[in-house]
Design an enzyme around this catalytic site. Sequence first.
Site, short mmCIF file in Angstrom:
data_model
loop_
_atom_site.label_atom_id
_atom_site.label_comp_id
_atom_site.label_asym_id
_atom_site.label_seq_id
_atom_site.Cartn_x
_atom_site.Cartn_y
_atom_site.Cartn_z
N HIS A 208 0.07 -4.75 4.72
CA HIS A 208 1.42 -4.24 4.97
C HIS A 208 2.09 -4.96 6.13
CE1 HIS A 208 4.37 -1.00 4.46
NE2 HIS A 208 4.42 -0.89 5.77
N SER B 290 8.67 -2.04 5.67
CA SER B 290 8.31 -0.68 5.29
C SER B 290 9.54 0.15 4.97
CB SER B 290 7.45 -0.06 6.39
OG SER B 290 6.76 1.06 5.92
N ASP C 28 -1.54 -4.88 0.43
CA ASP C 28 -0.89 -3.60 0.76
C ASP C 28 -0.77 -2.76 -0.49
OD1 ASP C 28 0.61 -1.56 1.97
OD2 ASP C 28 2.49 -2.62 1.59
#
Length: 502
Positions: A480, A234, A423
């Site tokens: 994700h 991330s 994601d």
Amino acid sequence: MAQTLSRLFLSSLLLLLLSPLSLAIRTHVTKPSKSSALLNFQKSQAQKLIKSFNLSPKHDINTGNGHHAVDESPVGGPMMVEKPLRLNVLGDPGNNSIQDLGHHAGYYRLPDTVDARMFYFLFESRNNKSEDPVVIWLTGGPGCGSELALFYENGPFHIANNLSLLWNDFGWDQASNLIYVDQPTGTGFSYSSSANDTRHDEIGISNDLYNFLQGFFKLHPEYVNNDFYITGESYAGHYIPAFASRVHQGNKANEGIFINLKGFAIGNGLTDPEIQYPAYPDYALDMNLIQQSDYDNIESELVPPCKQAAPLCGTNGSATCIEAYMACTPIFNEIMNIAGNINYYDIRKQCVGQLCYNFSNMEKLLNEQSVRDALGVGDIEYVSCSSTVYEAMTMDWMRNLEVGIPALLEDGIKMLVYAGEYDLICNWIGNSNWVNAMAWSGQKGFTAASNVSFVVDGAEKGVMKSYGPLTFLKVHDAGHLVPMDQPKAALEMLRRWTQGSL
């Protein structure tokens, strides 16, 4: 469209591990009254978002709560204080008894700060600690503690509903000596009583992490010769390249202990916003989140201002980075406005009310006194995600962190970029685009390379291509949080990559 954009900015969807926070920088606003209003807006929206993951940190930032840590490192004392970690874990840890496994927790007193302490975990390899690599994991946010990954993704154990710990058969300590750090200062159990220690950019963060490694290898010289890898996901797509460059720089300048850096891996990361933001409509159309007419409108009205503003932010950051952020955020917001109540970390899922994931057991466990005593943190309270750290880093958001990577590749340091295919927020198309666009000596070879299957136990778990030190992997059936969604495939990815067989 103008009214739509105005409404979107006022109702921006904030993301936890990676969230475009509209109107987030008070320096962009000249009138104090508006600045105050926007600051309040930031706080309320960040708190609302944290609740959507069923988290409820008591503080906006960790100040140490009076420095009541059991084993904190005092000024004038040792820089790093570490203790064996004794937690009750149910089940069989594998070929080892629990007494054989080296689990540690500690604090490192960061130099060149007023009062900053960095909290960390060390889990020695369950396989061969003397031969397996040392892997450090960085959680994103910016401002979320590493325990999110530790307990829900790739750590040695998971949390059961009754708060018992269960062995994770696919923890990355099966193939590495695994370090988790709470960073930047103020997140997790890391703390400082001084606001001067709050970081605002990658220079401060990478220096802190480099100094931490120097302290770690000084305390643990038995790992100095092991291969070393940097990993994370991330917003760590920003942290990781800066950190890898800092380590490489330190090695070349003979600054301290030589760190045997072999590679770095970015999972579903934000690295080059200038390329990744315009990829949102491509991904959304490809995944049927929007229709062709929606795509055409976004491409004609929202993408051009972003493409014009984003390059002006560049690598240094200034007011132009705020303008770039505000120009690019509407792309994502408009897609979410059309798509509805989907989970932008995993578009296969819907959010139920405000709840998209439930990580509340982590906070419950870490606030139990017996656990805090075992960790050596004493009275210091856990801050799962710091809204203050998040706000401090907003100027950093639109900076391009790809620029330092080519020099690392040219020196043979490996890079793995992987992304779960479901994601949205850090989607695989945007990541693939910046990796392919990166200028380095192997660019033509990489772009021309053929895709091959990533097979685990006879089943295709992803599609990848490689050239020289660079590998890109799209992971099937994952969002994700790839190690959470595909734990066995993620462990096998790490094992093969560090062993040179991916």
